[in-house]
Scaffold this motif. Structure first.
Motif, PDB file in Angstrom:
ATOM      1  N   ASP A 138      23.849  34.384  45.315  1.00  0.00           N
ATOM      2  CA  ASP A 138      23.702  35.726  44.983  1.00  0.00           C
ATOM      3  C   ASP A 138      22.454  36.348  45.662  1.00  0.00           C
ATOM      4  O   ASP A 138      21.263  35.863  45.876  1.00  0.00           O
ATOM      5  CB  ASP A 138      23.145  35.438  43.434  1.00  0.00           C
ATOM      6  N   GLN A 143      33.789  51.842  42.369  1.00  0.00           N
ATOM      7  CA  GLN A 143      32.621  50.973  41.855  1.00  0.00           C
ATOM      8  C   GLN A 143      32.830  49.757  41.210  1.00  0.00           C
ATOM      9  O   GLN A 143      32.046  48.748  41.296  1.00  0.00           O
ATOM     10  CB  GLN A 143      31.755  51.960  40.953  1.00  0.00           C
ATOM     11  N   VAL A 144      33.832  49.686  40.575  1.00  0.00           N
ATOM     12  CA  VAL A 144      34.344  48.225  39.982  1.00  0.00           C
ATOM     13  C   VAL A 144      34.386  47.264  41.173  1.00  0.00           C
ATOM     14  O   VAL A 144      33.654  46.146  40.858  1.00  0.00           O
ATOM     15  CB  VAL A 144      35.504  48.590  39.075  1.00  0.00           C
ATOM     16  N   ARG A 173      33.302  47.305  44.094  1.00  0.00           N
ATOM     17  CA  ARG A 173      31.969  47.077  44.706  1.00  0.00           C
ATOM     18  C   ARG A 173      31.380  46.404  43.998  1.00  0.00           C
ATOM     19  O   ARG A 173      30.644  45.148  44.815  1.00  0.00           O
ATOM     20  CB  ARG A 173      31.387  48.425  45.061  1.00  0.00           C
ATOM     21  N   THR A 174      31.240  46.432  43.025  1.00  0.00           N
ATOM     22  CA  THR A 174      30.164  45.493  41.761  1.00  0.00           C
ATOM     23  C   THR A 174      30.733  44.188  41.978  1.00  0.00           C
ATOM     24  O   THR A 174      30.255  42.947  42.049  1.00  0.00           O
ATOM     25  CB  THR A 174      30.393  46.041  40.439  1.00  0.00           C
ATOM     26  N   GLU A 222      30.170  42.675  45.549  1.00  0.00           N
ATOM     27  CA  GLU A 222      28.680  42.388  45.853  1.00  0.00           C
ATOM     28  C   GLU A 222      28.076  41.270  44.840  1.00  0.00           C
ATOM     29  O   GLU A 222      27.160  40.500  45.028  1.00  0.00           O
ATOM     30  CB  GLU A 222      27.632  43.401  45.244  1.00  0.00           C
ATOM     31  N   ALA A 223      28.867  40.953  43.655  1.00  0.00           N
ATOM     32  CA  ALA A 223      28.446  39.629  42.942  1.00  0.00           C
ATOM     33  C   ALA A 223      28.996  38.397  43.306  1.00  0.00           C
ATOM     34  O   ALA A 223      28.915  37.534  42.730  1.00  0.00           O
ATOM     35  CB  ALA A 223      28.755  40.029  41.499  1.00  0.00           C
ATOM     36  N   VAL A 247      32.284  48.972  35.202  1.00  0.00           N
ATOM     37  CA  VAL A 247      31.466  48.359  35.931  1.00  0.00           C
ATOM     38  C   VAL A 247      30.569  47.480  35.042  1.00  0.00           C
ATOM     39  O   VAL A 247      30.289  46.160  35.508  1.00  0.00           O
ATOM     40  CB  VAL A 247      30.458  49.455  36.744  1.00  0.00           C
ATOM     41  N   GLU A 248      30.018  47.847  33.772  1.00  0.00           N
ATOM     42  CA  GLU A 248      29.223  46.952  33.107  1.00  0.00           C
ATOM     43  C   GLU A 248      30.075  45.634  32.585  1.00  0.00           C
ATOM     44  O   GLU A 248      29.503  44.522  32.479  1.00  0.00           O
ATOM     45  CB  GLU A 248      28.697  47.821  32.003  1.00  0.00           C
ATOM     46  N   ARG A 262      30.206  43.264  35.586  1.00  0.00           N
ATOM     47  CA  ARG A 262      29.113  42.512  35.689  1.00  0.00           C
ATOM     48  C   ARG A 262      28.890  41.462  34.797  1.00  0.00           C
ATOM     49  O   ARG A 262      28.412  40.194  35.068  1.00  0.00           O
ATOM     50  CB  ARG A 262      27.819  43.530  35.432  1.00  0.00           C
TER      51      ARG A 262
END
Lengths: 310, 205
Positions: free
Chosen positions: A31, A74-75, A77-78, A81-82, A280-281, A284
């Motif tokens: 991460d 955005q979803v 990408r998140t 990235e995670a 997105v939340e 995460r």
């Protein structure tokens, strides 16, 4: 946009990070923010795959709506990235594949997605055409995994897909089902055909796959993808109405999504769980399950009992 | 067959309620400011259908056909992006367009009766509901004004208003042909499909 060369990436990983963790796109098993190792599972070809993927049923079927497409970008990408990699879709999901392609294009660079889609047509001779259609929609030169969707015309499609795998036009071949349908046929194919992946519904509230499919996947060295891990959202909506248990937090679980997903990927035969979300939340929250300790067998039993009591 | 029977209606749903509602916002964005023209044409259709001349009745039926054709082309063109079955529904609306054009060209047109029977009053209620109150009901239920479903743009409103108008219309039998029943078939079928879609949307999420 070419798919990443996994072998080269793996060599670079080992050389650069010295982790020996296998293939982990972008993050190299770390991460970026917290420096915690991503949970991976070994694939049939020896590469490793992050154990939390992303489904796209309903959530990515937004057509040409620019506002919704920006949200899905955005979803994705998140997710990437995670440390996520496997994105699963199908031509049956309406515009989802094109929306993924648009999002990958928007994200740009070299988003190291593990591209999984499906063949879904009763025409057993249209396999290569559908694979090419998926490549076009995703904007990729080669799909990582193509699966026969819900066993539609499965015999002809499997023959063609296996040929394409032999020719190097695909990396992996699989079959899918959902909602517990046709498990007997699935088992037969797992025994008789040299497939790499099997995908079926598996959640804390629907553990039918544990009876035969998961043990058989382990025995045959077939990677297992758990679809509908939140039962289409109903399971997580139900548990979220209750306070998160203190004992679960003490065991290192962060939230209900982490709870439900870690339960699945803690199964020794489970390779990857693919929750779907348009927010997105929520993504995460889902991706917290890619890091931290996995529950042992005793804790998994307690998790089942707890959810049954809710 | 056994496999298909194991599916629930919600399992066949391909999109979320929010994305379905966005279709109407996007359609209205595209049409704006053409809504004034649509309202004028709708009003003209009612006035022509209520007049006493045969030509006016034919024009009224032609305008109703225009509304169905507009939905077939506009709404279902967009809906096809998220629903693989949408082209079939578009064909239904195109079929109704053709039948209404035939009503205008070789039938009696759309001539409204003064409300005398229960059928007329029921039709009047449905027509008013479809043209005015159904769009307002969405707005009252919290959907943004930009996402209002309108006659000649949205399929439900168009079907409801059409059923109302057909119930109010003078549609004598043509030989063995029950004109009213024939013309009501596709609007009623669409409303059943729409009801099932909404049932799935509301129970799946």
């Amino acid at each position: 946009m070419p798919a990443p060369d996994l072998s080269r990436r793996r060599i670079l990983q080992l050389a650069a990070a010295g982790l020996g963790a296998g293939w982990l796109p972008v993050t190299f098993g770390q991460d970026k923010s917290a420096g915690r190792t991503v949970i991976t599972r070994r694939l049939p070809d020896g590469h490793d795959l992050p154990a939390i993927g992303m489904g796209t049923w309903i959530t990515f079927n937004v057509g040409s709506d620019p506002e919704a497409r920006a949200g899905r970008t955005q979803v994705l990408r998140t997710f990437l990235e995670a440390g996520g990699a496997l994105v699963d879709s199908s031509p049956m999901y309406g515009s989802a594949e094109s929306v993924i392609g648009h999002a990958l294009d928007e994200i740009g660079g070299d988003p190291s997605v593990f591209a999984a889609s499906k063949v879904w047509t009763p025409d057993g001779d249209a396999t290569a055409e559908q694979v090419a259609q998926s490549e076009r929609r995703w904007g990729l030169e080669r799909m990582d995994l193509m699966q026969v969707h819900n066993l539609v015309a499965w015999e002809a499609h499997l023959e063609h897909l296996l040929e394409m795998r032999e020719e190097g036009r695909l990396r992996f071949v699989g079959i899918t089902t959902s909602h517990g349908r046709r498990h007997t046929d699935i088992e037969r194919i797992m025994r008789d055909w040299p497939i790499d992946f099997v995908q079926a519904s598996y959640s804390l509230a629907n553990r039918e796959a544990e009876d035969r499919l998961l043990p058989l996947a382990e025995e045959r060295g077939i990677a297992f993808i758990a679809n509908r891990p939140f039962q289409g959202g109903r399971l997580i909506d139900r548990v979220k109405r209750h306070p998160f248990p203190v004992w679960a937090r003490e065991a290192g679980l962060a939230n209900w999504a982490d709870f439900l997903l870690k339960f699945l990927i803690a199964h020794p035969a489970a390779t990857c769980a693919i929750p779907a979300t348009s927010r997105v939340e929520h993504m995460r929250e889902n991706m917290t399950a890619l890091r931290g300790p996995l529950p042992d067998e005793a804790l998994r039993r307690r998790m089942v009992e707890h959810v049954q009591e809710l | 067959m056994e496999t298909w029977l194991s599916y629930r209606l919600a399992d066949l749903l391909m999109f979320s309620p929010a994305i379905y509602a966005r279709l109407f916002e996007r359609l209205n964005e595209t049409l704006w400011p053409g809504h004034a023209l649509l309202a004028a044409l709708s009003l003209a259709m009612l006035m022509l259908a209520g007049s006493r001349t045969g030509v006016a009745h034919r024009l009224a039926a032609g305008l109703l056909a225009f509304a169905w054709g507009g939905v077939a082309w506009g709404f279902f063109g967009l809906y096809a992006e998220i629903n693989l079955a949408a082209p079939w529904f578009a064909a239904m609306f195109a079929g109704q367009t053709v039948m209404l054009l035939m009503l205008a060209a070789i039938g009696p047109g759309l001539a409204l009766d003064r409300p005398r029977q229960v059928r007329h009053w029921l039709g009047l209620g449905l027509a008013i509901w479809g043209l005015v109150f159904h769009p307002l009901a969405w707005w009252a239920a919290g959907r943004p004004l930009a996402g209002t479903e309108l006659f000649a743009v949205a399929p439900d409103q168009t079907a409801i208003a059409t059923i109302g108008l057909l119930l109010m219309a003078r549609l004598p039998r043509r030989g063995r042909l029950p004109l009213r029943a024939i013309l009501l078939t596709l609007p009623v079928a669409w409303l059943l499909i729409s009801a099932l879609t909404w049932w799935a949307l509301l129970t799946a999420f």
